[in-house]
Design a protein around this motif. Sequence first.
Motif: not given
Length: 285
Positions: A236-238, A214-216, A241-247, A272-279
């Motif tokens: 909150s979305d980021i 995700p863009g920050v 994402w951090i929780g998923v990536a950190a695993s 699950c149906t998780y996806s990374v939102d734009e940007p």
Amino acid sequence: MSSHIPLPKEKHSQTKLYVTLSSLTSKKREDRRCIETHPFNYRCTILTSTPLQKQTVLKHIGGYYRVKLKPSDLISPDFINGYVKPDTIVALSLESRIDTGDVIAIDGQGTLILSLCKDTYEELGIVGSKAQFPLDDGSRHIVRIDLKAGVMDPSKKYYQRIKWRFDEVLDREMDFLLGRFDCKTGAALNFDMPGAMQCSPAVEEHVLRDIWVPGVDELFDESAKRPSDVWTERVSDIFEWIGVAASGTDGAQRLLSAKTTPAMAAATSDICTYSVDEPRSMSAA
């Protein structure tokens, strides 16, 4: 805009989590403050889009020492005057878990911190405060002792009482990890206490390839006085994402992959149906 933002209560009502934004080049580095205010933590996770240079990390962190000590050794005049006052000392006991036993730490600022179970706290008889966690009221207490304070002089009644209670209740040796650092430069220093064995931090590396990140950039809006609802939702979305990536697991690779194969898509759809939102952008983490 404040760089210390609580996550929405409706999503995280039972936590005390914050999203912190700061630059590693800033004089007020929030990452350092977070580490220094959590003396019982013994590991951290670094997410980076560039390959992690293990030797560089180890050189920056420096070495630690493992040594057997009685808690009363940490309040001895020799230890305080020889290490705590002139240098930066961090320490953490190893034998007990923070949720079930008694854990002792030195926070790098000269404060001895004891996280004690109810029985030990009541027997010790030194005034402390209720621990924030666990949520069971009164099950754990935190005792803080400023080792640099003038009352920690052996001639003072306060010190004599502390020493007496330590000798009576916390009288057995414990394994400690200790780090000694120059208080000005932060460089690691040798720890010359008898019986101390030098050891290096363990660094584990997990690579996720070709994933959506995700863009920050739009989050760093210094002109805003307080975050908007859109900003908070984005943060909150980021955070998720951090929780998923950190695993660092195969499941994280499938969920975040920017190059999804049919087999990966089939496996992920059952999770699950998780996806990374734009940007967002494609990178490695």
